[in-house]
Motif scaffolding. Structure first.
Motif, PDB file in Angstrom:
ATOM      1  N   VAL A 102      -4.079   4.973   0.517  1.00 19.71           N
ATOM      2  CA  VAL A 102      -4.924   5.662   1.608  1.00 19.71           C
ATOM      3  C   VAL A 102      -4.331   7.074   1.946  1.00 19.71           C
ATOM      4  O   VAL A 102      -2.954   7.324   1.802  1.00 19.71           O
ATOM      5  CB  VAL A 102      -4.893   4.691   2.853  1.00 19.71           C
TER       6      VAL A 102
ATOM      7  N   VAL B  31      -9.504   1.971   5.305  1.00 14.43           N
ATOM      8  CA  VAL B  31      -8.350   1.093   6.299  1.00 14.43           C
ATOM      9  C   VAL B  31      -9.708   0.087   7.333  1.00 14.43           C
ATOM     10  O   VAL B  31     -10.855   0.521   7.458  1.00 14.43           O
ATOM     11  CB  VAL B  31      -7.795   1.960   7.505  1.00 14.43           C
TER      12      VAL B  31
ATOM     13  N   PRO C  55      -4.584  -0.756   5.842  1.00 14.27           N
ATOM     14  CA  PRO C  55      -5.184  -0.483   4.601  1.00 14.27           C
ATOM     15  C   PRO C  55      -6.022  -1.439   3.871  1.00 14.27           C
ATOM     16  O   PRO C  55      -5.558  -2.605   4.355  1.00 14.27           O
ATOM     17  CB  PRO C  55      -4.202  -0.072   3.735  1.00 14.27           C
TER      18      PRO C  55
ATOM     19  N   SER D  59       0.920  -1.189   0.205  1.00 12.74           N
ATOM     20  CA  SER D  59      -0.110   0.151   0.161  1.00 12.74           C
ATOM     21  C   SER D  59       0.953   1.381  -0.102  1.00 12.74           C
ATOM     22  O   SER D  59       2.033   1.145   0.766  1.00 12.74           O
ATOM     23  CB  SER D  59      -0.723   0.050   1.155  1.00 12.74           C
TER      24      SER D  59
END
Length: 167
Positions: A161, A131, A156, A78
């Motif tokens: 994010v 999340v 996440p 992520s």
């Protein structure tokens, strides 16, 4: 003069006592302050919620943080954009890391205290992406609905994010 409490309100605080308090027509409770060992507090919190008491009426403090569970729905590789003190940082988050762990690993001075989801110091708003929180003992349902999370508990569930500590 010595104060005498009714027999049904004496003894160890547990879920049965809380249910007796809720059933007593002579007692009106506006706010609940739950403080103690994590097992006791979480049991009482869940019991109150099942009896229809909103989380906005509960204040929680744990003597020690609850144990961490395994992350769920973790998305590997992520990218996290972190807004803090007017500056935006973009960092990679390794599989299994929380948003806070990733920030600290990358020398971002994100706020935190307990690392157990109890104090609320690491609270931030998710502005893009999503999340999953492992546990939450600090935010009420209105804060969660407004997009706030505890970054020490957040993994996440989307590839990117954005987390805003300045919100």
């Amino acid at each position: 003069a010595q104060t005498h409490y009714p027999t049904h309100l004496r003894g160890r605080i547990d879920l049965a006592m809380v249910q007796r308090l809720l059933a007593d027509d002579l007692i009106s409770i506006d706010r609940w302050y739950l403080c103690g060992p994590s097992d006791l507090v979480t049991t009482l919190r869940e019991g109150l919620a099942s009896e229809g008491v909103s989380t906005e009426r509960m204040n929680i403090e744990l003597f020690r943080g609850a144990g961490r569970s395994a992350p769920v729905n973790n998305v590997p590789n992520s990218k996290i954009a972190i807004r803090l003190s007017g500056t935006e940082h973009t960092v990679d988050l390794a599989a299994g890391e929380t948003v806070l762990e990733s920030a600290l690993k990358n020398n971002i001075d994100a706020p935190y205290a307990c690392l157990g989801g109890a104090c609320g110091t690491c609270k931030a708003r998710i502005t893009t992406g999503a999340v999953s929180m492992e546990q939450n003992f600090a935010l009420n349902s209105a804060e969660v609905e407004a997009g706030f999370v505890l970054t020490c508990q957040s993994h996440p569930t989307t590839p990117t994010v954005t987390v805003d500590y300045d919100s």
